[in-house]
Design a protein around this motif. Structure first.
Motif, mmCIF file in Angstrom:
data_model
loop_
_atom_site.group_PDB
_atom_site.id
_atom_site.type_symbol
_atom_site.label_atom_id
_atom_site.label_comp_id
_atom_site.label_asym_id
_atom_site.label_seq_id
_atom_site.Cartn_x
_atom_site.Cartn_y
_atom_site.Cartn_z
ATOM 1 N N ASN A 7 -10.882 -20.956 -11.973
ATOM 2 C CA ASN A 7 -9.547 -20.507 -11.599
ATOM 3 C C ASN A 7 -9.606 -18.973 -11.594
ATOM 4 O OD1 ASN A 7 -6.897 -19.702 -11.450
ATOM 5 N ND2 ASN A 7 -6.181 -21.053 -13.076
ATOM 6 N N ILE A 8 -9.785 -18.387 -10.421
ATOM 7 C CA ILE A 8 -9.984 -16.937 -10.309
ATOM 8 C C ILE A 8 -8.784 -16.170 -10.866
ATOM 9 C CG2 ILE A 8 -10.328 -15.027 -8.686
ATOM 10 C CD1 ILE A 8 -12.815 -16.760 -9.059
ATOM 11 N N LYS A 9 -7.567 -16.616 -10.560
ATOM 12 C CA LYS A 9 -6.381 -15.922 -11.095
ATOM 13 C C LYS A 9 -6.342 -16.009 -12.613
ATOM 14 C CE LYS A 9 -3.483 -16.297 -7.038
ATOM 15 N NZ LYS A 9 -2.266 -16.771 -6.429
ATOM 16 N N GLY A 10 -6.701 -17.165 -13.157
ATOM 17 C CA GLY A 10 -6.747 -17.320 -14.609
ATOM 18 C C GLY A 10 -7.801 -16.432 -15.236
ATOM 19 N N LEU A 11 -8.976 -16.330 -14.589
ATOM 20 C CA LEU A 11 -10.036 -15.456 -15.090
ATOM 21 C C LEU A 11 -9.581 -13.999 -15.061
ATOM 22 C CD1 LEU A 11 -12.893 -14.906 -16.084
ATOM 23 C CD2 LEU A 11 -13.656 -14.982 -13.692
ATOM 24 N N CYS A 12 -8.938 -13.585 -13.984
ATOM 25 C CA CYS A 12 -8.424 -12.210 -13.899
ATOM 26 C C CYS A 12 -7.417 -11.945 -15.021
ATOM 27 C CB CYS A 12 -7.788 -11.960 -12.531
ATOM 28 S SG CYS A 12 -8.983 -11.868 -11.188
ATOM 29 N N GLU A 48 -11.568 -10.691 -6.171
ATOM 30 C CA GLU A 48 -10.408 -10.440 -7.039
ATOM 31 C C GLU A 48 -10.849 -9.996 -8.428
ATOM 32 O OE1 GLU A 48 -11.058 -13.219 -5.377
ATOM 33 O OE2 GLU A 48 -9.303 -13.918 -4.288
ATOM 34 N N VAL A 49 -11.898 -10.632 -8.952
ATOM 35 C CA VAL A 49 -12.415 -10.278 -10.281
ATOM 36 C C VAL A 49 -13.028 -8.880 -10.240
ATOM 37 C CG1 VAL A 49 -14.092 -10.924 -12.062
ATOM 38 C CG2 VAL A 49 -12.801 -12.711 -10.858
ATOM 39 N N ARG A 50 -13.775 -8.595 -9.179
ATOM 40 C CA ARG A 50 -14.390 -7.273 -9.016
ATOM 41 C C ARG A 50 -13.331 -6.172 -9.015
ATOM 42 N NH1 ARG A 50 -17.367 -8.502 -4.812
ATOM 43 N NH2 ARG A 50 -15.937 -7.680 -3.274
#
Length: 177
Positions: A7-12, A48-50
């Motif tokens: 979950n990219i948003k959750g990781l961010c 997004e994470v970057r």
């Protein structure tokens, strides 16, 4: 490397929540991001994470080095990259996510995972990076106090130590043990 199960948003959100503790390492072409309670590795960091990491550090780590912020300094610190975690796969026990949450005013909400004969407690806030639809498969535990490994996601998270409490008996009854 696909990010299915992440979950990219959750990781961010996890990264932003712990921006004073985040470490971003690059070793042998693999980026590792950790707050010392969880760690995820990517060959290519999702866009997004970057962007979140760049907003924290203002740059990329060089090969063989890491960037970290400390509670005492807003300037990124540069150091030698850490070695990746190596686990004895022969000791792995298949872990299964349960529907149970251990609630404690002192520890926040802890998700309960069943691994072998025991239970592993993980802070819910460290599971935001896992997609609830795809990510909770192929998990291994190496003991009650060893990392829970999400094999397909290159994600590991440390459990929370709690005393042997009466809810363990209830959990064993509910899981037909």
């Amino acid at each position: 490397m696909k990010n299915r199960g992440i979950n990219i948003k959750g990781l961010c959100k996890q990264i932003k929540d712990d921006k004073k503790k985040i470490i971003w390492s690059l070793k042998d072409g693999v980026h590792s991001i950790t707050n010392r309670n969880w760690m995820i590795s990517f060959e290519e960091v999702p866009r997004e994470v970057r962007l979140v990491l760049l907003s924290i550090f203002g740059g990329f780590p060089e090969e063989g080095y890491l960037l970290q912020k400390t509670p005492f300094s807003d300037e990124p610190q540069r150091s030698v990259a850490v070695e990746p975690l190596s686990l004895n796969r022969e000791m792995a026990k298949q872990a299964v996510r349960t529907d149970f949450i251990h609630t404690s005013s002192r520890l926040d909400n802890l998700r309960v995972f069943k691994a072998g004969d025991g239970f592993v407690y993980i802070k819910e806030q460290f599971l935001q990076a896992i997609d609830p639809n795809f990510g909770f498969t192929n998990m291994n535990s190496f003991g009650e106090m060893a990392p829970l490994v999400f094999e397909d996601l290159n994600y590991i998270v440390l459990p929370v130590r709690i005393g042997k409490e009466k809810d363990l008996l209830t959990l064993k009854e509910l899981t037909n043990e």
